[in-house]
Design a protein around this motif. Sequence first.
Motif, PDB file in Angstrom:
ATOM      1  N   GLY A 120       0.827  -1.205   0.000  1.00 14.82           N
ATOM      2  CA  GLY A 120       0.000   0.000   0.000  1.00 14.82           C
ATOM      3  C   GLY A 120       0.862   1.256   0.000  1.00 14.82           C
ATOM      4  N   HIS A 121       0.173   2.393   0.097  1.00 10.51           N
ATOM      5  CA  HIS A 121       0.818   3.696   0.052  1.00 10.51           C
ATOM      6  C   HIS A 121       1.698   3.883   1.291  1.00 10.51           C
ATOM      7  CE1 HIS A 121       1.350   7.795  -1.002  1.00 10.51           C
ATOM      8  NE2 HIS A 121       0.594   8.293  -0.038  1.00 10.51           N
ATOM      9  N   ARG A 122       2.970   4.220   1.098  1.00  8.24           N
ATOM     10  CA  ARG A 122       3.858   4.393   2.255  1.00  8.24           C
ATOM     11  C   ARG A 122       4.654   5.692   2.119  1.00  8.24           C
ATOM     12  NH1 ARG A 122       6.699  -1.337   3.551  1.00  8.24           N
ATOM     13  NH2 ARG A 122       7.059  -0.458   5.607  1.00  8.24           N
ATOM     14  N   PRO A 123       4.002   6.811   2.409  1.00  7.13           N
ATOM     15  CA  PRO A 123       4.704   8.092   2.285  1.00  7.13           C
ATOM     16  C   PRO A 123       5.716   8.285   3.426  1.00  7.13           C
ATOM     17  CG  PRO A 123       2.522   8.442   3.215  1.00  7.13           C
ATOM     18  CD  PRO A 123       2.638   6.956   2.926  1.00  7.13           C
ATOM     19  N   ILE A 124       6.579   9.312   3.316  1.00 10.01           N
ATOM     20  CA  ILE A 124       7.495   9.627   4.425  1.00 10.01           C
ATOM     21  C   ILE A 124       7.309  11.081   4.867  1.00 10.01           C
ATOM     22  CG2 ILE A 124       9.252   7.879   3.886  1.00 10.01           C
ATOM     23  CD1 ILE A 124      10.907  10.304   2.697  1.00 10.01           C
ATOM     24  N   ASP A 125       6.087  11.622   4.608  1.00 11.46           N
ATOM     25  CA  ASP A 125       5.838  13.022   4.951  1.00 11.46           C
ATOM     26  C   ASP A 125       6.048  13.302   6.447  1.00 11.46           C
ATOM     27  OD1 ASP A 125       3.526  11.263   5.048  1.00 11.46           O
ATOM     28  OD2 ASP A 125       2.370  13.000   5.707  1.00 11.46           O
ATOM     29  N   LEU A 126       5.705  12.336   7.298  1.00 10.87           N
ATOM     30  CA  LEU A 126       5.834  12.585   8.739  1.00 10.87           C
ATOM     31  C   LEU A 126       7.311  12.648   9.146  1.00 10.87           C
ATOM     32  CD1 LEU A 126       2.957  10.208   9.946  1.00 10.87           C
ATOM     33  CD2 LEU A 126       2.889  12.715   9.892  1.00 10.87           C
ATOM     34  N   HIS A 127       8.143  11.824   8.526  1.00 10.35           N
ATOM     35  CA  HIS A 127       9.595  11.888   8.797  1.00 10.35           C
ATOM     36  C   HIS A 127      10.099  13.306   8.468  1.00 10.35           C
ATOM     37  CE1 HIS A 127      10.390   7.301   8.240  1.00 10.35           C
ATOM     38  NE2 HIS A 127       9.106   7.486   8.016  1.00 10.35           N
ATOM     39  N   SER A 165       0.557   6.482  14.202  1.00 10.22           N
ATOM     40  CA  SER A 165       1.906   7.042  14.185  1.00 10.22           C
ATOM     41  C   SER A 165       2.746   6.319  13.132  1.00 10.22           C
ATOM     42  CB  SER A 165       2.546   6.900  15.559  1.00 10.22           C
ATOM     43  OG  SER A 165       3.752   7.624  15.580  1.00 10.22           O
ATOM     44  N   THR A 166       4.019   6.667  13.085  1.00  9.59           N
ATOM     45  CA  THR A 166       4.906   5.991  12.152  1.00  9.59           C
ATOM     46  C   THR A 166       6.082   5.392  12.917  1.00  9.59           C
ATOM     47  OG1 THR A 166       6.599   6.414  10.460  1.00  9.59           O
ATOM     48  CG2 THR A 166       5.699   8.354  11.551  1.00  9.59           C
ATOM     49  N   VAL A 167       6.346   4.114  12.655  1.00 11.20           N
ATOM     50  CA  VAL A 167       7.388   3.396  13.395  1.00 11.20           C
ATOM     51  C   VAL A 167       8.772   3.902  12.985  1.00 11.20           C
ATOM     52  CG1 VAL A 167       8.411   1.123  13.817  1.00 11.20           C
ATOM     53  CG2 VAL A 167       5.933   1.363  13.691  1.00 11.20           C
ATOM     54  N   THR A 168       9.101   3.787  11.700  1.00  8.71           N
ATOM     55  CA  THR A 168      10.446   4.226  11.284  1.00  8.71           C
ATOM     56  C   THR A 168      10.569   5.750  11.375  1.00  8.71           C
ATOM     57  OG1 THR A 168       9.690   4.021   9.007  1.00  8.71           O
ATOM     58  CG2 THR A 168      11.107   2.280   9.816  1.00  8.71           C
ATOM     59  N   GLY A 169       9.433   6.464  11.245  1.00 11.68           N
ATOM     60  CA  GLY A 169       9.465   7.921  11.407  1.00 11.68           C
ATOM     61  C   GLY A 169       9.861   8.283  12.840  1.00 11.68           C
ATOM     62  N   THR A 312      -0.027  -5.338  12.034  1.00 10.59           N
ATOM     63  CA  THR A 312      -0.351  -5.517  10.615  1.00 10.59           C
ATOM     64  C   THR A 312       0.587  -6.560   9.996  1.00 10.59           C
ATOM     65  OG1 THR A 312      -0.417  -4.413   8.454  1.00 10.59           O
ATOM     66  CG2 THR A 312       1.079  -3.485  10.058  1.00 10.59           C
ATOM     67  N   ASP A 313       1.778  -6.710  10.557  1.00  6.33           N
ATOM     68  CA  ASP A 313       2.736  -7.686  10.022  1.00  6.33           C
ATOM     69  C   ASP A 313       2.343  -9.134  10.322  1.00  6.33           C
ATOM     70  OD1 ASP A 313       4.218  -5.674   8.952  1.00  6.33           O
ATOM     71  OD2 ASP A 313       5.872  -5.796  10.363  1.00  6.33           O
ATOM     72  N   VAL A 314       1.242  -9.329  11.071  1.00 11.82           N
ATOM     73  CA  VAL A 314       0.768 -10.699  11.319  1.00 11.82           C
ATOM     74  C   VAL A 314      -0.613 -10.908  10.677  1.00 11.82           C
ATOM     75  CG1 VAL A 314       0.362 -12.440  13.126  1.00 11.82           C
ATOM     76  CG2 VAL A 314       2.055 -10.699  13.504  1.00 11.82           C
ATOM     77  N   LYS A 334      -6.127  -1.487   9.848  1.00 14.03           N
ATOM     78  CA  LYS A 334      -6.208  -0.023   9.933  1.00 14.03           C
ATOM     79  C   LYS A 334      -4.848   0.639   9.761  1.00 14.03           C
ATOM     80  CE  LYS A 334     -10.541   0.692  12.016  1.00 14.03           C
ATOM     81  NZ  LYS A 334     -11.377   1.170  13.076  1.00 14.03           N
ATOM     82  N   VAL A 335      -3.785  -0.162   9.675  1.00  8.35           N
ATOM     83  CA  VAL A 335      -2.446   0.426   9.510  1.00  8.35           C
ATOM     84  C   VAL A 335      -2.108   0.523   8.020  1.00  8.35           C
ATOM     85  CG1 VAL A 335      -0.005   0.229  10.085  1.00  8.35           C
ATOM     86  CG2 VAL A 335      -1.736  -0.512  11.740  1.00  8.35           C
ATOM     87  N   PHE A 336      -2.295  -0.578   7.311  1.00  8.80           N
ATOM     88  CA  PHE A 336      -2.127  -0.578   5.845  1.00  8.80           C
ATOM     89  C   PHE A 336      -3.426  -1.123   5.243  1.00  8.80           C
ATOM     90  CE2 PHE A 336       2.446  -0.850   7.049  1.00  8.80           C
ATOM     91  CZ  PHE A 336       2.863   0.302   6.419  1.00  8.80           C
TER      92      PHE A 336
HETATM   93  C1  UD1 Z   1       7.246  -0.371   9.991  1.00  5.13           C
HETATM   94  C2  UD1 Z   1       7.714  -1.798   9.823  1.00  5.13           C
HETATM   95  C3  UD1 Z   1       6.693  -2.608   9.022  1.00  5.13           C
HETATM   96  C4  UD1 Z   1       5.319  -2.496   9.675  1.00  5.13           C
HETATM   97  C5  UD1 Z   1       4.932  -1.050   9.902  1.00  5.13           C
HETATM   98  C6  UD1 Z   1       3.656  -0.882  10.712  1.00  5.13           C
HETATM   99  C7  UD1 Z   1      10.113  -1.548   9.797  1.00  5.13           C
HETATM  100  C8  UD1 Z   1      11.368  -1.643   9.017  1.00  5.13           C
HETATM  101  N1  UD1 Z   1       8.982  -1.774   9.110  1.00  5.13           N
HETATM  102  O1  UD1 Z   1       7.154   0.187   8.681  1.00  5.13           O
HETATM  103  O2  UD1 Z   1       7.129  -3.954   9.006  1.00  5.13           O
HETATM  104  O3  UD1 Z   1       4.349  -3.095   8.837  1.00  5.13           O
HETATM  105  O4  UD1 Z   1       5.978  -0.359  10.629  1.00  5.13           O
HETATM  106  O5  UD1 Z   1       3.780  -1.504  11.942  1.00  5.13           O
HETATM  107  O6  UD1 Z   1      10.119  -1.320  10.988  1.00  5.13           O
HETATM  108  N2  UD1 Z   1       2.581   6.883   7.189  1.00  5.13           N
HETATM  109  C9  UD1 Z   1       2.271   8.142   6.766  1.00  5.13           C
HETATM  110  N3  UD1 Z   1       3.295   9.070   6.667  1.00  5.13           N
HETATM  111  C10 UD1 Z   1       4.578   8.765   7.002  1.00  5.13           C
HETATM  112  C11 UD1 Z   1       4.873   7.458   7.437  1.00  5.13           C
HETATM  113  C12 UD1 Z   1       3.847   6.538   7.512  1.00  5.13           C
HETATM  114  O7  UD1 Z   1       1.120   8.467   6.471  1.00  5.13           O
HETATM  115  O8  UD1 Z   1       5.456   9.634   6.896  1.00  5.13           O
HETATM  116  C13 UD1 Z   1       1.490   5.866   7.293  1.00  5.13           C
HETATM  117  C14 UD1 Z   1       1.761   4.624   6.463  1.00  5.13           C
HETATM  118  O9  UD1 Z   1       1.313   4.780   5.144  1.00  5.13           O
HETATM  119  C15 UD1 Z   1       0.976   3.572   7.214  1.00  5.13           C
HETATM  120  C16 UD1 Z   1       1.127   4.021   8.668  1.00  5.13           C
HETATM  121  O10 UD1 Z   1       1.479   5.389   8.620  1.00  5.13           O
HETATM  122  O11 UD1 Z   1      -0.385   3.621   6.868  1.00  5.13           O
HETATM  123  C17 UD1 Z   1       2.176   3.255   9.438  1.00  5.13           C
HETATM  124  O12 UD1 Z   1       3.394   3.287   8.714  1.00  5.13           O
HETATM  125  P1  UD1 Z   1       4.816   3.214   9.418  1.00  5.13           P
HETATM  126  O13 UD1 Z   1       4.650   2.942  10.876  1.00  5.13           O
HETATM  127  O14 UD1 Z   1       5.626   4.418   9.044  1.00  5.13           O
HETATM  128  O15 UD1 Z   1       5.467   1.958   8.735  1.00  5.13           O
HETATM  129  P2  UD1 Z   1       7.011   1.761   8.517  1.00  5.13           P
HETATM  130  O16 UD1 Z   1       7.750   2.447   9.608  1.00  5.13           O
HETATM  131  O17 UD1 Z   1       7.381   2.068   7.105  1.00  5.13           O
END
Ligand code: UD1
Length: 446
Positions: A120-127, A165-169, A312-314, A334-336
């Motif tokens: 799905g859509h995975r933007p990095i706008d929050l980062h 929220s965003t995990v990697t963000g 969501t990874d399960v 609800k995450v992806f």
């Molecule tokens: C991490 C995990 C991934 C997991 C996901 C959700 C790693 C390497 N990957 O991915 O396995 O499925 O968390 O638990 O740790 N979003 C935005 N803007 C942003 C960033 C995210 O809108 O800048 C949205 C995404 O589209 C998604 C949601 O936020 O709907 C969660 O995404 P995010 O937590 O950022 O996923 P990752 O960190 O990429």
Amino acid sequence: MDKFTIDGNRRLTGQVGISGSKNAALPIMAAVLASDGPLHLSGVPDLVDVHSLLSLLETLGVDSQYGDDGQLRLLVQTRQPHVAHYDLVRRMRASICVLGPLLARRGRARVSLPGGCNIGHRPIDLHLKGLAALGADIRVEQGYVIATAERLCGASIFLGGPCGSTVTGTCNLMSAATLAEGRTVIEAAACEPEVVDLGECLRKMGAHIDGLGTPRIEIEGVSQLGGATHRVIPDRIEAATLMIAAAITGGHVEIAPIRPDHLVAVREVLEQTGVRIETSTGCDSLASLVTTAPPVLAPTTLTALPYPGIPTDVQAQLMALLSRADGISVITDKVFPDRFLHAAELGRLGARIVREGPTAVIHGVPRLSGANVMASDLRASAALVLAGLAAEGTTTVRRIYHLDRGYERLDTKLNQLGGQVIRSEDKPVATPPHWAAPASHLAIDG
Ligand code: UD1
């Protein structure tokens, strides 16, 4: 490219080890870019994603020594490079984790935007919003994020997005803020254990961080980070996948080490299906866990949510399990909300799944039958392997390079439990000259 050939309908029993967490290891490895000392890690899984990040870190001046037993030593040798090239970043979305530490320590970073993805859509706008709030000058040009800041300044940052929220963000921001001048407060921070593990490692490097595991993380910037020794947490997603492997095959499997507190939601949903789960505690909050399948699986309703919800990874693996339950189950992500490519492939094995937006309705069937299927992303591959283990006859899962990105020797582990999973090279079949693969078959997920 390899494929798995699975001779299904075998009950899994026995004991198997859980590897270190991929999603914790990757941002921790990237954090070395912010530090001035050596980072000694243990429990780093031997995965394609780990080696991809090591290649990227090497181009950024990091020297690495990776031992057979998951020991990894990282040390920055030169601070000149600041470009994370497209060819390396496109292999894996988690490469974006270098952006925060690189910018914070070197004052500049040029990092390729991560590529497209099948979940799905995975933007990095929050980062980017977070780093801009810390005072970075950010622009996107020719597919690269270009960020500069002489020194980042502490700020209050809200990281909530439309899907939580965003995990990697959160990882990126937290790593960057450790070296910012003054205090940073991240509101709506991700609470995932992998974020906590990164925070614990940064603390050992000298960072001042409070509130780990809560939606409000406070960081008091320091001028320098030093070296550290850290053990990566066990992989809760791999643990959940093997628990489901036991459940879907009518089996009885013990896994260790695990952190029971990281598996509460997964445990709850599996118990709703009739699965019996027992834990025995060991030292350092680690434990072993025994999963015993019921004679008949009960259907259930579940929603994948940010931690501490069902990951969501399960979701895909649970869908495989519920396709064998005695009744109708409902799964919402609800995450992806678009992460359902596995549903159609599970259908090839006889699963009855109807998708409606972010929800899938699963009509359980008494048996699955082996078929040829195609993995579309990492966790979808795991779901297909699980379904293949339970199916009658032979299942061939193609494109299992997705699986190798995130599971350490999954075929070996399943065979250790009595499964029959054979890895072999998937030789391309000769096709007529006018035939071309659809573009979707070429997509790389992250
Ligand atoms: C991490 C995990 C991934 C997991 C996901 C959700 C790693 C390497 N990957 O991915 O396995 O499925 O968390 O638990 O740790 N979003 C935005 N803007 C942003 C960033 C995210 O809108 O800048 C949205 C995404 O589209 C998604 C949601 O936020 O709907 C969660 O995404 P995010 O937590 O950022 O996923 P990752 O960190 O990429």
